[in-house]
Design a protein around this motif. Structure first.
Motif, PDB file in Angstrom:
ATOM      1  N   ILE A 133      62.129  32.514  62.469  1.00  0.00           N
ATOM      2  CA  ILE A 133      62.439  31.498  61.470  1.00  0.00           C
ATOM      3  C   ILE A 133      62.693  32.116  60.096  1.00  0.00           C
ATOM      4  O   ILE A 133      63.544  31.645  59.339  1.00  0.00           O
ATOM      5  CB  ILE A 133      61.340  30.421  61.425  1.00  0.00           C
ATOM      6  CG1 ILE A 133      61.895  29.132  60.847  1.00  0.00           C
ATOM      7  CG2 ILE A 133      60.141  30.850  60.641  1.00  0.00           C
ATOM      8  CD1 ILE A 133      61.099  27.924  61.231  1.00  0.00           C
ATOM      9  N   LEU A 166      66.117  31.656  57.834  1.00  0.00           N
ATOM     10  CA  LEU A 166      66.168  31.232  56.442  1.00  0.00           C
ATOM     11  C   LEU A 166      66.949  32.237  55.599  1.00  0.00           C
ATOM     12  O   LEU A 166      67.709  31.862  54.699  1.00  0.00           O
ATOM     13  CB  LEU A 166      64.759  31.040  55.900  1.00  0.00           C
ATOM     14  CG  LEU A 166      63.967  29.880  56.525  1.00  0.00           C
ATOM     15  CD1 LEU A 166      62.542  29.873  56.015  1.00  0.00           C
ATOM     16  CD2 LEU A 166      64.657  28.565  56.245  1.00  0.00           C
ATOM     17  N   GLN A 183      70.842  22.955  51.501  1.00  0.00           N
ATOM     18  CA  GLN A 183      70.152  22.522  52.708  1.00  0.00           C
ATOM     19  C   GLN A 183      70.506  23.354  53.932  1.00  0.00           C
ATOM     20  O   GLN A 183      69.993  23.107  55.020  1.00  0.00           O
ATOM     21  CB  GLN A 183      70.479  21.058  52.988  1.00  0.00           C
ATOM     22  CG  GLN A 183      69.962  20.118  51.944  1.00  0.00           C
ATOM     23  CD  GLN A 183      70.416  18.701  52.188  1.00  0.00           C
ATOM     24  OE1 GLN A 183      71.216  18.443  53.080  1.00  0.00           O
ATOM     25  NE2 GLN A 183      69.903  17.776  51.390  1.00  0.00           N
ATOM     26  N   PRO A 214      69.687  26.462  54.994  1.00  0.00           N
ATOM     27  CA  PRO A 214      68.576  27.058  55.754  1.00  0.00           C
ATOM     28  C   PRO A 214      67.799  26.026  56.567  1.00  0.00           C
ATOM     29  O   PRO A 214      67.434  26.283  57.718  1.00  0.00           O
ATOM     30  CB  PRO A 214      67.691  27.675  54.677  1.00  0.00           C
ATOM     31  CG  PRO A 214      68.583  27.892  53.517  1.00  0.00           C
ATOM     32  CD  PRO A 214      69.598  26.798  53.580  1.00  0.00           C
ATOM     33  N   MET A 215      67.576  24.857  56.006  1.00  0.00           N
ATOM     34  CA  MET A 215      66.855  23.817  56.729  1.00  0.00           C
ATOM     35  C   MET A 215      67.679  23.306  57.908  1.00  0.00           C
ATOM     36  O   MET A 215      67.143  23.057  58.992  1.00  0.00           O
ATOM     37  CB  MET A 215      66.508  22.662  55.795  1.00  0.00           C
ATOM     38  CG  MET A 215      65.701  21.575  56.462  1.00  0.00           C
ATOM     39  SD  MET A 215      64.132  22.144  57.133  1.00  0.00           S
ATOM     40  CE  MET A 215      63.200  22.352  55.651  1.00  0.00           C
ATOM     41  N   LEU A 216      68.987  23.173  57.731  1.00  0.00           N
ATOM     42  CA  LEU A 216      69.845  22.727  58.824  1.00  0.00           C
ATOM     43  C   LEU A 216      69.841  23.721  59.982  1.00  0.00           C
ATOM     44  O   LEU A 216      69.789  23.342  61.152  1.00  0.00           O
ATOM     45  CB  LEU A 216      71.276  22.505  58.330  1.00  0.00           C
ATOM     46  CG  LEU A 216      71.494  21.326  57.384  1.00  0.00           C
ATOM     47  CD1 LEU A 216      72.915  21.334  56.843  1.00  0.00           C
ATOM     48  CD2 LEU A 216      71.200  20.028  58.098  1.00  0.00           C
ATOM     49  N   THR A 250      67.423  25.832  60.711  1.00  0.00           N
ATOM     50  CA  THR A 250      66.092  25.786  61.312  1.00  0.00           C
ATOM     51  C   THR A 250      65.956  24.577  62.234  1.00  0.00           C
ATOM     52  O   THR A 250      65.490  24.698  63.367  1.00  0.00           O
ATOM     53  CB  THR A 250      65.015  25.734  60.212  1.00  0.00           C
ATOM     54  OG1 THR A 250      65.191  26.854  59.346  1.00  0.00           O
ATOM     55  CG2 THR A 250      63.629  25.764  60.807  1.00  0.00           C
ATOM     56  N   VAL A 251      66.362  23.421  61.759  1.00  0.00           N
ATOM     57  CA  VAL A 251      66.263  22.208  62.570  1.00  0.00           C
ATOM     58  C   VAL A 251      67.161  22.314  63.805  1.00  0.00           C
ATOM     59  O   VAL A 251      66.774  21.912  64.902  1.00  0.00           O
ATOM     60  CB  VAL A 251      66.615  20.970  61.725  1.00  0.00           C
ATOM     61  CG1 VAL A 251      66.770  19.736  62.584  1.00  0.00           C
ATOM     62  CG2 VAL A 251      65.545  20.747  60.671  1.00  0.00           C
TER      63      VAL A 251
END
Length: 108
Positions: A54, A58, A85, A87-89, A91-92
């Protein structure tokens, strides 16, 4: 209409159960435990590997945002909120992929 083999087989099925002092139950329990271990080993390894990956995901998202800043504006235009957004996208998205694969493996 039964032949001799059918009558012999029927006689074997009518025979009394041999007492094995719980040996059969132990074997069945061991087989079931091994099946569950095999079902959970791959998803567990995937979750553990994704926990380690993870941080790299990121960092990959931040590299994409730096890359976007270095490109001329006329070639690619992404909204600033999308870049923030990213990195969050990522990861999800990876977590959803892991969940889908885990679900598919648990069905077997």
């Amino acid at each position: 209409m039964h032949d001799d083999e059918d009558r012999l087989f029927a006689a074997l099925l009518r025979a009394d159960v041999i007492d094995d002092a719980g040996f059969s139950k132990q074997i069945v329990a061991r087989i079931r435990r091994d099946i569950w271990l095999r079902r959970l080993a791959l998803p567990g390894a995937m979750l553990l590997g994704s926990a380690f990956a993870i941080k790299a995901l990121l960092q990959l998202g931040s590299v994409f945002s730096v890359l976007n800043e270095s490109l001329p504006v006329s070639q690619i235009e992404l909204p600033a909120t999308t870049l923030a957004q990213l990195p969050m996208l990522l990861t999800v998205g990876c977590l959803m992929l892991i969940a889908i694969v885990t679900f598919k493996l648990s069905e077997e």
